[in-house]
Design a protein around this motif. Structure first.
Motif, short mmCIF file in Angstrom:
data_model
loop_
_atom_site.label_atom_id
_atom_site.label_comp_id
_atom_site.label_asym_id
_atom_site.label_seq_id
_atom_site.Cartn_x
_atom_site.Cartn_y
_atom_site.Cartn_z
N ALA A 64 57.77 45.92 29.56
CA ALA A 64 56.74 46.67 28.82
C ALA A 64 56.26 45.92 27.57
O ALA A 64 55.06 45.95 27.25
CB ALA A 64 57.26 48.05 28.45
N LYS A 120 62.09 47.82 29.27
CA LYS A 120 61.66 47.43 27.93
C LYS A 120 61.12 46.00 27.92
O LYS A 120 60.03 45.75 27.39
CB LYS A 120 62.85 47.51 26.96
N GLY A 147 61.57 52.91 32.56
CA GLY A 147 60.77 51.69 32.66
C GLY A 147 61.40 50.56 31.85
O GLY A 147 62.13 50.80 30.89
N ILE A 156 59.27 49.71 21.52
CA ILE A 156 57.93 50.04 22.04
C ILE A 156 57.08 50.63 20.90
O ILE A 156 55.90 50.26 20.73
CB ILE A 156 58.04 51.05 23.21
N LEU A 178 49.04 52.22 30.78
CA LEU A 178 50.32 51.77 31.32
C LEU A 178 51.23 52.96 31.53
O LEU A 178 51.39 53.79 30.62
CB LEU A 178 50.99 50.81 30.34
N VAL A 219 54.80 50.07 34.90
CA VAL A 219 55.81 49.08 34.51
C VAL A 219 57.04 49.21 35.43
O VAL A 219 57.42 50.32 35.82
CB VAL A 219 56.21 49.31 33.03
N VAL A 276 56.32 53.65 30.68
CA VAL A 276 56.70 52.92 29.46
C VAL A 276 57.83 53.71 28.79
O VAL A 276 57.68 54.89 28.51
CB VAL A 276 55.50 52.81 28.48
#
Ligand code: UD1
Length: 417
Positions: A25, A22, A20, A50, A41, A227, A44
Motif C-alpha cells: 500500500a 502495508k 491489506g 498509512i 484504492l 491492494v 488499504v
C-alpha cells in the motif's frame, strides 16, 4: 504511550483474516501522485504508516479521503517537498522522490536517518536516478534532486533493493523512452505496484523477475485497484498458531507468496493446508524441531519473518540457526526473548537458538515492527503475563492486532504505560 498486555498459555483457534499489505500500500499510495484524475484504492490497512503517507500526500498537494479500507486520492496542485517531520517517522517517504522527479523535474525529500535496524541508505535509488538524468545536492538534510525530463536508462542494481526498484519503476513509467532494471527486486509488493501502474496505463513487463522493462508513457489515468493481502501478517499468524499449539484458519492468505516461509514451517513440523476459505495451520504431530534459516531477497526467506520464526524455534526440539543477511542489527528481539526464558546465542549476524520447554511472561520492550510481533507471539505462548512496551511500532504494521487475536481466544489487551 500504550503497551500490550498478554496473559499467555492459551491456544489460538478459529478463523483470522489478513488485512491489506502495508508494504504494498505504501508505494502504491505514493504512486497516486502520477495519474491524472481520481484513484481509488481498496483493501488499504488502517495503520499509522498509512496515515503518515496520507499526510505526506496532503502536503504534496493531493486531496485524499480514507473511509473504511478505501483511499481515494486526486492530485490538485503538486508540491515538491517532503518535510523531515514526516520522513523521520517513516523511511518509505523517500518513495515520493521518483514520482516527483518524473512529474515536476524537481524534488526535495528529507534524508531518512538511520533506524533501529541499521543504516539503510538510499544510495542505490540516487545512482539510478542519476543514470536517468537527475542531479542531486544535499541541502540542510534534504536530498534536492533536479532534472529536465527524466530519460529511460539501463539500470543495474548492485543489490535487488525493494524500495529502489519501486522508486525507479514509478519514475520510469513517466520518463522518456525505455528503462530496463536489472537485478530488480522480485518481491510480491513490487509486482503489486507494477500491476497498479499498469491499471493506470503504464507499460511494464517482467515484474516479478529480476529484469523489468518499462516504456515511459506521456500520461497515466486514475483507476480503481485492490491492494494485495499482507504476507508478513499472514506469516505471523502461522507462527502464532504453531507457537500456541492451536489451529487457525487464515483467510485472505497470500499462500503462494509465502512459499519460503511455508517450506521452513513444514520442516519444523507445522501442518499448512490450503482449503476453501483459507489456509489451515496447526502443529502436525505436537512437536516442533529447529531449522536453519538465512534471510534473502525474495523468493528467499524474508527478513520480515525472521524474528517470528526465531521465536517459534525457541520452543522447538533441538537447535536451529538464523543468519540475517539483509539488515545489520536486526536482532534486538533476542535479548527480550532471553528475558522470557529463551536460549539464544548471537555471533555476528547469526543466531543459534536451542529450544526450551517453556517460556515465561515478562515485561519486554519492542524495538521495531517485526521484533514487536515476535514478542507478542512469544507472550501468547509464555506462561503468565507479558507486557510488550512501546507498542507504537506494532501500530505501524498490524491492523487491529489485539481485536483479531482476541477473536481467536487470546487474552490480550491494551493499557497505558
Ligand atoms: C523493504 C520493506 C521492509 C523489508 C525490506 C527487505 C517497505 C516499506 N519496507 O524495505 O519491510 O524488510 O524491503 O525485504 O516495503 N540498501 C542500500 N542502499 C539503498 C537501498 C538499500 O544499501 O539505496 C540496503 C539497505 O540498507 C538494506 C538492504 O539494502 O540493508 C535492503 O533494503 P531494501 O531492499 O531497499 O529494503 P527497503 O525498501 O528499505
Amino acid at each position: 504511550m500504550d503497551k500490550l498486555v498478554i496473559e499467555g498459555g492459551v491456544s489460538l483457534n478459529g478463523p483470522i483474516r489478513v488485512s491489506g499489505s502495508k508494504n504494498a500500500a505504501l508505494p502504491i499510495l505514493l504512486a497516486c501522485i502520477l495519474p491524472e484524475g481520481p484513484v481509488c484504492l481498496h483493501n488499504v490497512p488502517r495503520l499509522r504508516d498509512i496515515h503518515t503517507t496520507l499526510k505526506l500526500l496532503d502536503i504534496l498537494g493531493c486531496e485524499t479521503s480514507f473511509e473504511g479500507n478505501t483511499v481515494c486520492s486526486e492530485v490538485k496542485d503538486l508540491k515538491i517537498e517532503a518535510p523531515y517531520d514526516l520522513v523521520k517517522t517513516m523511511r518509505a517517504s523517500v518513495l515520493c522522490l521518483g514520482p516527483l522527479l518524473a512529474l515536476k523535474g524537481e524534488a526535495k525529500v528529507a534524508l531518512p536517518g538511520g533506524c533501529a535496524i541499521g543504516a539503510r541508505p538510499v544510495d542505490l535509488h540516487l545512482t539510478a536516478f542519476e543514470q536517468m538524468g537527475a542531479t542531486f545536492d544535499l541541502d540542510s538534510g534534504y536530498i534536492h534532486g533536479k532534472c529536465d525530463k527524466l530519460k529511460g536508462a539501463h539500470i543495474h542494481f548492485d543489490f535487488p533493493t525493494v524500495g529502489g526498484t519501486e522508486n525507479v519503476l514509478m519514475a520510469a513509467s513517466f520518463a522518456e523512452g525505455e528503462t530496463i532494471i536489472e537485478n530488480a527486486a522480485r518481491e510480491p509488493e513490487v509486482v503489486d505496484l507494477a500491476n497498479f501502474l499498469i491499471a493506470c496505463g503504464a507499460k511494464i513487463s517482467g515484474h516479478g523477475t529480476s529484469i523489468i522493462t518499462v516504456q515511459g508513457v506521456p500520461s497515466l489515468k486514475g483507476s480503481n485497484y485492490k491492494v494485495m493481502p499482507d504476507r508478513i501478517e499472514a506469516g505471523t499468524y502461522m507462527v502464532a498458531a504453531a507457537m500456541t499449539d492451536g489451529e487457525l484458519l487464515i483467510q485472505d492468505c497470500p499462500f503462494q507468496e509465502l512459499e519460503s516461509v511455508v517450506y521452513k514451517l513444514r520442516k519444523m513440523g507445522v501442518s499448512l493446508e490450503e482449503e476453501e476459505g483459507g489456509v489451515r495451520v496447526r502443529r502436525a504431530n505436537g512437536l516442533l524441531s529447529g531449522v536453519d534459516i538465512t534471510t534473502q531477497p525474495y523468493p528467499g526467506f524474508p527478513t520480515d519473518m525472521q524474528a517470528q520464526l526465531m521465536t517459534l524455534m525457541c520452543l522447538a526440539n533441538g537447535a536451529g540457526t538464523i543468519e540475517e543477511k539483509i539488515f545489520e542489527n536486526r536482532f534486538m528481539h533476542v535479548q527480550e526473548l532471553v528475558r522470557m526464558g529463551a536460549n539464544i546465542k548471537l555471533k555476528g549476524r547469526t543466531a543459534m537458538i536451542r529450544g526450551v520447554e517453556r517460556m515465561t511472561g515478562a515485561p519486554v520492550m519492542a524495538s521495531d515492527l517485526r521484533a514487536s510481533a515476535s514478542l507478542v507471539v512469544a507472550g501468547l505462548a509464555a506462561e503468565g503475563r507479558t507486557d510488550v512496551q512501546r507498542i507504537y511500532h506494532l501500530d505501524r504494521g498490524y491492523e487491529k492486532l489485539e481485536d483479531k487475536l482476541s477473536a481467536v481466544g487470546a487474552k490480550v489487551w491494551r493499557e497505558k504505560e
